[in-house]
Every structure is written in structure tokens, then in C-alpha cells.
Scaffold this motif. Sequence first.
Motif, PDB file in Angstrom:
ATOM      1  N   GLN A  69      36.828  21.682  62.091  1.00 13.11           N
ATOM      2  CA  GLN A  69      36.771  20.653  61.046  1.00 13.11           C
ATOM      3  C   GLN A  69      36.630  21.292  59.668  1.00 13.11           C
ATOM      4  OE1 GLN A  69      33.508  18.145  62.320  1.00 13.11           O
ATOM      5  NE2 GLN A  69      34.502  17.768  64.285  1.00 13.11           N
ATOM      6  N   ALA A  70      35.816  22.335  59.574  1.00 10.99           N
ATOM      7  CA  ALA A  70      35.641  23.035  58.297  1.00 10.99           C
ATOM      8  C   ALA A  70      36.967  23.648  57.846  1.00 10.99           C
ATOM      9  CB  ALA A  70      34.576  24.117  58.426  1.00 10.99           C
ATOM     10  N   ALA A  71      37.711  24.233  58.786  1.00 10.61           N
ATOM     11  CA  ALA A  71      39.006  24.831  58.449  1.00 10.61           C
ATOM     12  C   ALA A  71      39.974  23.773  57.939  1.00 10.61           C
ATOM     13  CB  ALA A  71      39.584  25.542  59.677  1.00 10.61           C
ATOM     14  N   VAL A  72      40.009  22.626  58.597  1.00  8.34           N
ATOM     15  CA  VAL A  72      40.921  21.549  58.192  1.00  8.34           C
ATOM     16  C   VAL A  72      40.576  21.062  56.780  1.00  8.34           C
ATOM     17  CG1 VAL A  72      41.644  19.174  58.682  1.00  8.34           C
ATOM     18  CG2 VAL A  72      41.452  20.840  60.547  1.00  8.34           C
ATOM     19  N   ILE A  73      39.284  20.919  56.502  1.00  7.44           N
ATOM     20  CA  ILE A  73      38.852  20.486  55.168  1.00  7.44           C
ATOM     21  C   ILE A  73      39.312  21.486  54.112  1.00  7.44           C
ATOM     22  CG2 ILE A  73      36.813  20.145  53.692  1.00  7.44           C
ATOM     23  CD1 ILE A  73      35.403  18.981  56.190  1.00  7.44           C
ATOM     24  N   LEU A  74      39.196  22.755  54.417  1.00  5.47           N
ATOM     25  CA  LEU A  74      39.635  23.787  53.470  1.00  5.47           C
ATOM     26  C   LEU A  74      41.150  23.761  53.288  1.00  5.47           C
ATOM     27  CD1 LEU A  74      37.300  26.676  54.685  1.00  5.47           C
ATOM     28  CD2 LEU A  74      37.212  25.568  52.445  1.00  5.47           C
ATOM     29  N   PHE A  75      41.878  23.628  54.393  1.00  5.22           N
ATOM     30  CA  PHE A  75      43.336  23.611  54.310  1.00  5.22           C
ATOM     31  C   PHE A  75      43.845  22.448  53.466  1.00  5.22           C
ATOM     32  CE2 PHE A  75      43.517  26.015  58.537  1.00  5.22           C
ATOM     33  CZ  PHE A  75      43.826  27.212  57.916  1.00  5.22           C
ATOM     34  N   GLU A  76      43.270  21.269  53.660  1.00  7.76           N
ATOM     35  CA  GLU A  76      43.784  20.110  52.945  1.00  7.76           C
ATOM     36  C   GLU A  76      43.508  20.175  51.445  1.00  7.76           C
ATOM     37  OE1 GLU A  76      42.096  16.526  54.423  1.00  7.76           O
ATOM     38  OE2 GLU A  76      40.088  16.911  53.615  1.00  7.76           O
ATOM     39  N   LYS A  77      42.585  21.030  51.053  1.00  6.98           N
ATOM     40  CA  LYS A  77      42.306  21.217  49.627  1.00  6.98           C
ATOM     41  C   LYS A  77      43.059  22.411  49.045  1.00  6.98           C
ATOM     42  CE  LYS A  77      37.738  19.033  49.685  1.00  6.98           C
ATOM     43  NZ  LYS A  77      38.089  17.956  48.745  1.00  6.98           N
ATOM     44  N   GLY A  78      43.873  23.052  49.864  1.00  3.39           N
ATOM     45  CA  GLY A  78      44.672  24.171  49.381  1.00  3.39           C
ATOM     46  C   GLY A  78      43.980  25.512  49.448  1.00  3.39           C
ATOM     47  N   LEU A  79      42.800  25.578  50.057  1.00  4.88           N
ATOM     48  CA  LEU A  79      42.082  26.835  50.217  1.00  4.88           C
ATOM     49  C   LEU A  79      42.558  27.509  51.504  1.00  4.88           C
ATOM     50  CD1 LEU A  79      38.636  25.520  49.032  1.00  4.88           C
ATOM     51  CD2 LEU A  79      39.752  27.549  48.085  1.00  4.88           C
ATOM     52  N   VAL A  80      43.777  28.018  51.459  1.00  8.34           N
ATOM     53  CA  VAL A  80      44.435  28.502  52.673  1.00  8.34           C
ATOM     54  C   VAL A  80      43.761  29.751  53.228  1.00  8.34           C
ATOM     55  CG1 VAL A  80      46.610  29.280  53.680  1.00  8.34           C
ATOM     56  CG2 VAL A  80      46.611  27.518  51.908  1.00  8.34           C
ATOM     57  N   SER A  81      43.488  30.726  52.368  1.00  5.20           N
ATOM     58  CA  SER A  81      42.843  31.958  52.839  1.00  5.20           C
ATOM     59  C   SER A  81      41.490  31.655  53.465  1.00  5.20           C
ATOM     60  CB  SER A  81      42.678  32.939  51.677  1.00  5.20           C
ATOM     61  OG  SER A  81      41.943  34.080  52.082  1.00  5.20           O
ATOM     62  N   GLN A  82      40.725  30.789  52.802  1.00  5.81           N
ATOM     63  CA  GLN A  82      39.400  30.441  53.324  1.00  5.81           C
ATOM     64  C   GLN A  82      39.515  29.645  54.623  1.00  5.81           C
ATOM     65  OE1 GLN A  82      40.374  30.285  50.089  1.00  5.81           O
ATOM     66  NE2 GLN A  82      39.183  32.104  49.564  1.00  5.81           N
ATOM     67  N   GLY A  83      40.540  28.796  54.730  1.00  4.20           N
ATOM     68  CA  GLY A  83      40.768  28.070  55.974  1.00  4.20           C
ATOM     69  C   GLY A  83      41.090  29.008  57.117  1.00  4.20           C
ATOM     70  N   CYS A  84      41.894  30.041  56.841  1.00  3.64           N
ATOM     71  CA  CYS A  84      42.226  31.024  57.874  1.00  3.64           C
ATOM     72  C   CYS A  84      40.985  31.816  58.284  1.00  3.64           C
ATOM     73  CB  CYS A  84      43.315  31.969  57.371  1.00  3.64           C
ATOM     74  SG  CYS A  84      44.952  31.194  57.239  1.00  3.64           S
ATOM     75  N   SER A  85      40.130  32.133  57.313  1.00  6.54           N
ATOM     76  CA  SER A  85      38.871  32.810  57.638  1.00  6.54           C
ATOM     77  C   SER A  85      38.043  31.941  58.587  1.00  6.54           C
ATOM     78  CB  SER A  85      38.072  33.100  56.365  1.00  6.54           C
ATOM     79  OG  SER A  85      38.746  34.000  55.526  1.00  6.54           O
ATOM     80  N   MET A  86      38.028  30.646  58.324  1.00  5.87           N
ATOM     81  CA  MET A  86      37.260  29.739  59.166  1.00  5.87           C
ATOM     82  C   MET A  86      37.881  29.606  60.548  1.00  5.87           C
ATOM     83  SD  MET A  86      34.421  28.257  58.482  1.00  5.87           S
ATOM     84  CE  MET A  86      33.540  28.140  60.039  1.00  5.87           C
ATOM     85  N   LEU A  87      39.207  29.699  60.629  1.00 11.69           N
ATOM     86  CA  LEU A  87      39.849  29.682  61.944  1.00 11.69           C
ATOM     87  C   LEU A  87      39.468  30.912  62.759  1.00 11.69           C
ATOM     88  CD1 LEU A  87      43.503  28.311  61.574  1.00 11.69           C
ATOM     89  CD2 LEU A  87      41.487  27.190  62.542  1.00 11.69           C
ATOM     90  N   ARG A  88      39.288  32.032  62.078  1.00 13.24           N
ATOM     91  CA  ARG A  88      38.850  33.242  62.780  1.00 13.24           C
ATOM     92  C   ARG A  88      37.445  33.027  63.351  1.00 13.24           C
ATOM     93  NH1 ARG A  88      35.211  37.504  62.709  1.00 13.24           N
ATOM     94  NH2 ARG A  88      36.183  39.525  62.566  1.00 13.24           N
TER      95      ARG A  88
END
Length: 268
Positions: A69-88
Motif C-alpha cells: 500500500q505504501a508503494a502504491v501511494i508513492l507511485f500514484e504521486k510520482g515518487l517512482v524511485s521511492q515506490g520501487c524502494s518500498m517494493l524491495r
Amino acid sequence: MSLDDQGFLSPEIEKYREEIRAKNQPSFKLVEDLNGFCQQTKYRLEIHNRDGQQLFAGCLLVKLLNDVQAAVILFEKGLVSQGCSMLRVALESLIVLGKICESYEFVHGYVKIGEKERLKLVRSIRSVSTNVFNDIKPELTDELIKKIEKTLEGTECTSNREQWARDINLHHLYVGAYRLFSQEVHSSPRALNEYFMSNEEHEFIGFEWGPKGGEDLRVELLEASRFLIYGMSFINKLFELNIDEQLKAFDNQYAEMDGSAMEGTKFV
């Protein structure tokens, strides 16, 4: 407060969020539908308070859901690198979850690994010569260290995420997604590509510090969906939830969007 002045904390980020969600609507829908199914299914877990395997598995499932859920929230705001970090981070939760669900014996090793890391932290803080940790150093006594050391007596325990992934047939995720997303976590040179602008001669002309409304996040969101399907597959087996058909339906949706069925799982 403009995007230039406040970055991703600016109210202007909302218009980019709408653009990103519109461009990736099918991928967002799949991961959100899956998340909703997982959120509801977690209430079916009957956990015996003396069963460490069930207890850890339940907690790890909740953590996996929160990570995704945290990754999705980051992705939808355009924080792609941070979303990928959260996916890790989410993938690490998934690997531990799978290992816990597959091996009751692993529970004891898992606890010892935690204590081993705790002992390392305590010793490290005590070794710092500056006054930074003066408030907590009095609590880190020799008696505490001896107590932790006693819990580590017996079987040797080693933290090896790659081997754990191999043990639960998710090694392909470790050598692929885990290592790829680790570049973001460790701020490798390749992870910095999105932060600078260059001209046709590949010369630096400025920094990129905001989102791109046209971000294509299909691959990242599909990975998030895949982690949830795998996670629920392990939980399904351990708790005998009989949700194979629902998981298969989600896998079919995933396969249609990805072009191939998921590797290494038969909904365990």
C-alpha cells in the motif's frame, strides 16, 4: 506553494496524481482489487497464540499489505524511485513470510536472527565514544548482553535472503526484482538517472525534482500485484483458507496484463 518550492509536498501534486492514475488505470485497479481481497481475507485467519508460525505469518502478511500500500501511494504521486524502494521492502517481507509458512522449524531460527541483530546493535551503540547515545547507554548493561547471548546458544542461525527465496521457489524474484529495486535502496549510479536532464549531446542541463504526469507504472504495479498473489498463496496453504479459485482469477488477470502466467506458483 508551488511544486518548485515545496516539491512533492505541494498541493500541485494532486493534478499529477490524477494524470498518473488515468494513464495506469488497469494496473492500479488490479493491485487495489487484490489489496481489498487480501484485507478482507486476513480476518479469516484463526491464530493460536502459542503457535509462533501462525503468529509470525499473520504479522508478516499485515506488513506485506502495508508495504505494498505504501508503494502504491508513492507511485500514484510520482515518487517512482521511492515506490520501487518500498517494493524491495515488500519483497523482503514476502520472502520471510513464505519461509515462515513453509517451515515450522524456521520460526526458531528467525527469532534467533532477530536476537543476533539486536546484540549487534547493542554492542555497536556501546562502542560509540561520543556523547550521542548517553541517554540510552546506561540501559545497555553487561547483564543485558549476557541475556541476549544466552538466547543465541545452540543452533547456529544465518540470515540469507537469497537462500530463503530459493527454498520457497521465489529465487527468480530475488535475482530479478530484489536486485533491481536494491539499486534504488542503495542509491546506485543507475538510480540517479531520473534526477537530471540532458540535451541531445547527453550533457547535463538541469535537475529533475518533480513528477512526470505521463509516468508508465505498469511494470511496477504488476510487481506489487504479483507480491500480493504470492503472499496470499503462502497464507492460503498454511491456514487452509481454500481461496485457490479467487487467487487463480487474480492470476488470470495478471497474466492477461503481463502476457505470461506467474512463474513458480500453483497457489502453493
